[in-house]
Design a protein around this motif. Structure first.
Motif, mmCIF file in Angstrom:
data_model
loop_
_atom_site.group_PDB
_atom_site.id
_atom_site.type_symbol
_atom_site.label_atom_id
_atom_site.label_comp_id
_atom_site.label_asym_id
_atom_site.label_seq_id
_atom_site.Cartn_x
_atom_site.Cartn_y
_atom_site.Cartn_z
ATOM 1 N N ILE A 28 0.275 9.203 12.477
ATOM 2 C CA ILE A 28 0.592 7.758 12.435
ATOM 3 C C ILE A 28 1.104 7.363 11.044
ATOM 4 O O ILE A 28 0.795 8.031 10.046
ATOM 5 C CB ILE A 28 -0.647 6.894 12.796
ATOM 6 C CG1 ILE A 28 -1.779 7.091 11.768
ATOM 7 C CG2 ILE A 28 -1.131 7.206 14.217
ATOM 8 C CD1 ILE A 28 -2.958 6.136 11.960
ATOM 9 N N PRO A 29 1.874 6.267 10.992
ATOM 10 C CA PRO A 29 2.252 5.768 9.658
ATOM 11 C C PRO A 29 1.005 5.305 8.923
ATOM 12 O O PRO A 29 0.094 4.733 9.529
ATOM 13 C CB PRO A 29 3.188 4.586 9.967
ATOM 14 C CG PRO A 29 2.941 4.208 11.389
ATOM 15 C CD PRO A 29 2.400 5.429 12.088
ATOM 16 N N GLY A 30 0.951 5.554 7.623
ATOM 17 C CA GLY A 30 -0.224 5.178 6.834
ATOM 18 C C GLY A 30 -0.523 3.693 6.973
ATOM 19 O O GLY A 30 0.381 2.867 7.115
ATOM 20 N N GLY A 31 -1.790 3.347 6.927
ATOM 21 C CA GLY A 31 -2.200 1.956 7.057
ATOM 22 C C GLY A 31 -1.728 1.107 5.886
ATOM 23 O O GLY A 31 -1.603 1.594 4.758
ATOM 24 N N ILE A 32 -1.456 -0.154 6.185
ATOM 25 C CA ILE A 32 -1.088 -1.118 5.138
ATOM 26 C C ILE A 32 -2.101 -2.246 5.187
ATOM 27 O O ILE A 32 -2.182 -2.980 6.173
ATOM 28 C CB ILE A 32 0.337 -1.656 5.366
ATOM 29 C CG1 ILE A 32 1.335 -0.501 5.283
ATOM 30 C CG2 ILE A 32 0.657 -2.759 4.348
ATOM 31 C CD1 ILE A 32 2.765 -0.881 5.621
ATOM 32 N N ASP A 33 -2.892 -2.363 4.136
ATOM 33 C CA ASP A 33 -3.893 -3.425 4.052
ATOM 34 C C ASP A 33 -3.317 -4.539 3.182
ATOM 35 O O ASP A 33 -3.245 -4.408 1.959
ATOM 36 C CB ASP A 33 -5.204 -2.884 3.470
ATOM 37 C CG ASP A 33 -6.349 -3.883 3.615
ATOM 38 O OD1 ASP A 33 -6.065 -5.095 3.784
ATOM 39 O OD2 ASP A 33 -7.514 -3.448 3.560
ATOM 40 N N ALA A 34 -2.902 -5.605 3.831
ATOM 41 C CA ALA A 34 -2.162 -6.674 3.147
ATOM 42 C C ALA A 34 -3.066 -7.722 2.508
ATOM 43 O O ALA A 34 -2.587 -8.775 2.088
ATOM 44 C CB ALA A 34 -1.201 -7.348 4.127
ATOM 45 N N HIS A 35 -4.355 -7.439 2.415
ATOM 46 C CA HIS A 35 -5.260 -8.448 1.853
ATOM 47 C C HIS A 35 -6.447 -7.764 1.175
ATOM 48 O O HIS A 35 -7.452 -7.466 1.807
ATOM 49 C CB HIS A 35 -5.738 -9.389 2.975
ATOM 50 C CG HIS A 35 -6.450 -10.612 2.483
ATOM 51 N ND1 HIS A 35 -6.466 -11.780 3.212
ATOM 52 C CD2 HIS A 35 -7.165 -10.860 1.364
ATOM 53 C CE1 HIS A 35 -7.165 -12.695 2.555
ATOM 54 N NE2 HIS A 35 -7.618 -12.150 1.428
ATOM 55 N N THR A 36 -6.315 -7.493 -0.120
ATOM 56 C CA THR A 36 -7.442 -6.929 -0.877
ATOM 57 C C THR A 36 -7.625 -7.701 -2.185
ATOM 58 O O THR A 36 -6.707 -8.358 -2.679
ATOM 59 C CB THR A 36 -7.231 -5.442 -1.227
ATOM 60 O OG1 THR A 36 -6.166 -5.321 -2.189
ATOM 61 C CG2 THR A 36 -6.907 -4.611 0.008
ATOM 62 N N HIS A 37 -8.836 -7.594 -2.715
ATOM 63 C CA HIS A 37 -9.164 -8.218 -4.009
ATOM 64 C C HIS A 37 -9.897 -7.188 -4.869
ATOM 65 O O HIS A 37 -11.118 -7.099 -4.833
ATOM 66 C CB HIS A 37 -10.074 -9.426 -3.810
ATOM 67 C CG HIS A 37 -9.468 -10.527 -2.989
ATOM 68 N ND1 HIS A 37 -8.538 -11.400 -3.486
ATOM 69 C CD2 HIS A 37 -9.659 -10.897 -1.696
ATOM 70 C CE1 HIS A 37 -8.183 -12.271 -2.543
ATOM 71 N NE2 HIS A 37 -8.855 -11.978 -1.441
#
Ligand SMILES: [Zn+2]
Length: 461
Positions: A52-61
């Motif tokens: 699978i395409p690598g995950g993209i986490d669009a919300h981190t702090h």
């Protein structure tokens, strides 16, 4: 590199194909057995695995200041944990403090992240001080690869913006096509409820949930949608947790407005009951918006199926139970807001596939492909196709694991999902052609991750 024998899963479907990686890029997908390829390629066996395409986490702090302390994952520890969990890109939030400039905030976040990330990263910008200078700087941010700006209807006195300020920023964003991201909770009303609870001596962690009712998320979401309509600006609701808010988003989308929303695993799997755990344990689950009753989670799963919720991000914001969460003993409003999760998003949503809540394709779409398009990274990220970055996860769909603080890699002293059994596990994570996690070992390096200058949202109608 030749990734052989696996099932390639994309947002569109599955494909029995081998994946050829050359350098940092995907070079080709080839039909199984159709071609012989030179022995110069390192072969990776992906038999019985998903590719699978690598995950993209669009919300981190990462390293985020909050109430006199900082979230405990650094860009190094947080991006390593992300890689362990099959995420190959994060988009973190640079924070404009009141009285400072956006570009100064951006410089500060580059200083924290550059040279320290194990996977690629980009930034959104938190706008907490709207004035003529800030509005001008939004254009400079876009030129610097920051195409999305987060504002707050919550946290009066800290990040809060008035409706007028929000409208001005939306009008500025409208001119360039930038996306306004909204923390949609009515913070003025919430602060009244918190003050009433504290005055009445109700200070347990569960009060965090009870003083932030879902109606006040629904109301703020509707108001944000109306302001975006007036300003003709793309709007993205972050961490949507309440069915009231989802109804408002669905109506706006049906009407053809550029409104999008994300939810987070904690709102799908955890509930107000966790906030009510005894002995201050509930503090581990304090985040805003708060965890809701289980009927909301059922609505959110449905929203993921209908695409009214387009993205799953984590809002990863880890604070240790000891010393950090504990500052709020007897003072519910002093508990730092945030739940750790960057490591487990892919697993938790795969669990949704196992449970029949979403399809395999939808898993990839909400966790990778859509965030890439939403935040201007596609087709470099979010897809297994020739020319894309070789950010690839080899995922074992039948391996089992139990989530625990004893085995996780996030720099935090508890897990919000302690003891939860999961079917599925990352076997290998590849970031731009480099194997960063394999066979239960981290093989990457801090500093491998590169900054991603992002384009505009690719979904605008
Ligand atoms: Zn957040």
């Amino acid at each position: 590199m030749l990734i052989k024998g696996g099932t390639v899963v994309t947002a569109e479907g599955t494909l029995e194909a081998d994946v050829v990686v050359e350098g940092e890029k995907i070079a080709a997908l080839i039909a199984r057995g159709a071609a012989t390829i030179g022995s110069a390629y390192e072969t990776i066996d992906a038999t019985d695995m998903y590719v699978i395409p690598g995950g993209i986490d669009a919300h981190t702090h990462m390293e985020m200041p909050f109430g006199g302390t900082f979230s405990v994952d650094t860009f190094e520890t947080g991006t390593k944990a992300a890689a362990w969990g099959g995420t190959t890109t994060i988009i973190d939030f640079a924070v404009q403090a009141k009285g400072t400039s956006l570009l100064a905030a951006l410089d500060k976040w580059h200083e924290k992240a550059d040279g320290n990330c194990a996977i690629d990263y980009g930034f959104h910008m938190i706008v907490s001080d709207v004035n003529d200078g800030t509005l001008k700087e939004m254009d400079a941010c876009i030129a610097a690869g920051i195409s999305s700006f987060k504002m707050f209807m919550a946290y009066p006195g800290v990040f809060y913006s008035t409706d007028g300020e929000i409208l001005r920023a939306m009008q500025q964003a409208s001119r360039t096509g930038a996306t306004i991201m909204m923390h949609a909770e009515n913070g003025i009303a919430i602060d009244e409820l918190v003050a009433q609870a504290v005055a009445a001596g109700r200070t347990d962690p569960v009060q965090h949930g009870l003083t932030r009712p879902p109606e006040l998320e629904g109301e703020a979401t509707s108001r944000a949608i109306t302001l975006a309509k007036v300003a003709d600006c793309p709007l993205y609701i972050v961490h949507l947790s309440a069915s009231h808010a989802l109804t408002a988003v669905a109506a706006a989308r049906d009407a053809g407005q550029n409104v999008f929303a994300e939810t987070c695993p904690q709102y799908l799997y955890l509930s107000l009951d966790d906030l009510a755990r005894p002995d201050f344990e509930g503090a581990k689950f304090v985040a805003s918006p708060p965890l809701r009753t289980p009927d909301h989670a059922a609505a959110l799963w449905r929203g993921l199926r209908t695409n009214d919720l387009a993205v799953v991000s984590t809002d990863h914001c880890p604070f240790c139970f000891k010393e950090q969460k504990e500052r709020g003993r007897g003072h519910v409003s002093k508990i730092p807001n945030g739940i750790p999760g960057v490591e487990h998003r892919m697993d938790l949503l795969h669990q949704g596939v196992v449970a029949g809540e979403i399809t395999l394709e939808r898993w990839v779409e909400t966790c990778s492909t859509t965030p890439a398009r939403m935040f201007g990274l596609y087709p470099r990220k979010g897809v297994i196709a020739p020319g894309a970055d070789a950010d690839i996860v080899i995922y074992d769909p039948v391996a089992t694991q139990t989530i625990s603080v004893a085995t996780h890699h996030m720099n935090v002293d508890y897990s919000a999902y302690e003891g939860m059994p999961i079917t599925g596990k990352v076997a290998m994570t590849i970031s731009r052609g480099q194997v960063v996690v394999a066979d239960g070992e981290f093989t990457g390096s801090a500093g491998h991750g590169a900054f991603l200058a992002r384009d505009l949202n690719q979904y605008l109608v």
